[in-house]
Scaffold this active site. Structure first.
Site, mmCIF file in Angstrom:
data_model
loop_
_atom_site.group_PDB
_atom_site.id
_atom_site.type_symbol
_atom_site.label_atom_id
_atom_site.label_comp_id
_atom_site.label_asym_id
_atom_site.label_seq_id
_atom_site.Cartn_x
_atom_site.Cartn_y
_atom_site.Cartn_z
ATOM 1 N N ASP A 1 29.181 28.717 15.304
ATOM 2 C CA ASP A 1 29.797 29.508 14.244
ATOM 3 C C ASP A 1 31.283 29.176 14.192
ATOM 4 O O ASP A 1 31.712 28.323 13.424
ATOM 5 C CB ASP A 1 29.565 31.000 14.501
ATOM 6 N N GLU B 1 24.687 33.245 18.868
ATOM 7 C CA GLU B 1 25.873 32.572 18.327
ATOM 8 C C GLU B 1 26.987 32.552 19.371
ATOM 9 O O GLU B 1 27.458 33.603 19.809
ATOM 10 C CB GLU B 1 26.354 33.293 17.064
ATOM 11 N N ASP C 1 24.562 37.651 18.322
ATOM 12 C CA ASP C 1 25.905 37.157 18.012
ATOM 13 C C ASP C 1 26.872 37.700 19.048
ATOM 14 O O ASP C 1 27.067 38.913 19.144
ATOM 15 C CB ASP C 1 26.318 37.603 16.604
ATOM 16 N N LYS D 1 24.447 42.488 17.585
ATOM 17 C CA LYS D 1 25.782 42.130 18.049
ATOM 18 C C LYS D 1 25.852 42.423 19.547
ATOM 19 O O LYS D 1 25.590 43.550 19.972
ATOM 20 C CB LYS D 1 26.842 42.944 17.308
ATOM 21 N N LYS E 1 29.305 30.388 6.855
ATOM 22 C CA LYS E 1 29.949 31.523 6.197
ATOM 23 C C LYS E 1 30.833 30.979 5.084
ATOM 24 O O LYS E 1 31.970 30.559 5.333
ATOM 25 C CB LYS E 1 30.753 32.330 7.205
#
Length: 323
Positions: free
Chosen positions: A214, A191, A162, A134, A236
């Protein structure tokens, strides 16, 4: 004969879990238990705060009348709320056997916590080393240094990053300056690094670091297309909808030569196990992004292989509706 039970759960989270600048202390959701002709199916309905278009209360309000109709013998109606549509579709797929039981235990290791423990964990991976980091929570320069150090320490490591649209173009450029060309090639994708899709595309063109869509996938008017620098989409299901809706999005991306990665929305061990089955079934060549269970302090209903977290069973949950 059809029977229905709806449970509500609340799982404590680790103290460090932050979603869009808000600390998430508990993960809350609903479980549905459906019976049809002596076959059982489970589903999890857990809107993700700050990301799902619906709240848990809205999901529950929409769910109960639909379950009532199903229990009386009607087909299950379509639901516009993604978390409801996905959870119900999983339960029905378990009943009719269309969701295979084969499990995908491969994972992109979430890279956080103690650096020495993380290196041991990554080194212990049996095959190719794949991690996820992250970024965008702190200074872009610090993120660049951290990612560069990790890639330098493990020459066979590849990373998914991400950023959740955290960076301005100048911040994204500052991040990339700390990565040499060889390290940039070992980033599978990042992402949505920048505030807008166009800025993210420009970042990919300028740095050679591939990006993945995303949030954009769920925005009105966004059209998925073959574009230079776009390597993947992050699917997702809790934010997308039913299994059928997920299959349509997978087919669209694959027709454009774009990789699809199924990723969690902080589901419980029950939801994660169903996502792992879905990935093994629909995307056997793709490693899913499901390494989120260690952000919780307990498992729910079905244990995740190898986890030592305590398991909460259905008997310990509150039944909020049954028929």
């Amino acid at each position: 004969m059809r029977r229905v039970k709806v449970y509500r759960y609340s799982l404590p989270m680790d103290a460090g879990v932050v979603l869009r600048n808000q600390r998430l202390k508990t993960r809350e959701g609903l479980l549905i238990e459906l019976w049809k002709n002596h076959r059982q199916g489970w589903g999890e309905i857990a809107p993700l705060p700050g990301f799902s278009p619906e709240s848990l209360e809205q999901a529950q309000l929409a769910l109960l009348p639909l379950l009532d109709r199903w229990q009386r013998g009607d087909p299950f109606p379509d639901c516009a709320l993604p978390s409801v549509a996905f959870g119900v579709s999983c339960a029905l797929a378990e009943i009719d056997g269309s969701l295979p039981t084969a499990f995908d235990t491969r994972r992109a290791v979430m890279c956080h916590g103690d650096p020495d423990e993380l290196l041991l964990q990554l080194n212990a991976l049996p095959n190719s080393k794949l991690g996820k980091v992250k970024v965008g929570l702190y200074e872009a320069v610090g993120d660049g240094l951290n990612v560069s150090s990790l890639l330098e320490a493990l020459p066979d490591l590849k990373l998914r990053l991400d950023a959740n649209r955290s960076w301005s173009p100048s911040q994204a450029a500052a991040f990339a300056r700390y990565l040499c060309a060889e390290q940039r090639r070992r980033i599978c994708f990042i992402e949505e690094p920048c505030h807008t899709p166009q800025q993210s595309l420009e970042f990919a063109a300028a740095t050679g670091i591939a990006i993945a869509w995303d949030e954009s996938l769920r925005e009105t008017g966004f059209m998925l297309q073959r574009q230079s620098g776009v390597a993947a989409i992050i699917l997702k299901p809790t934010l997308t909808g039913s299994i059928d809706a997920c299959q349509r999005q997978i087919a669209e991306a694959q027709s454009l030569g774009i990789e699809v990665v199924i990723s969690s929305s902080l589901e419980s061990s029950l939801g994660l196990s169903q996502l792992a089955r879905l990935s093994r079934w629909l995307l056997p060549e793709s490693t899913p992004g499901l390494d989120t269970l260690n952000l919780m302090q307990a498992q729910l209903l079905r244990p995740w292989p190898g986890s030592r977290l305590p398991l909460i069973t259905a008997d310990a949950l509150e039944v909020i509706w049954q028929q």
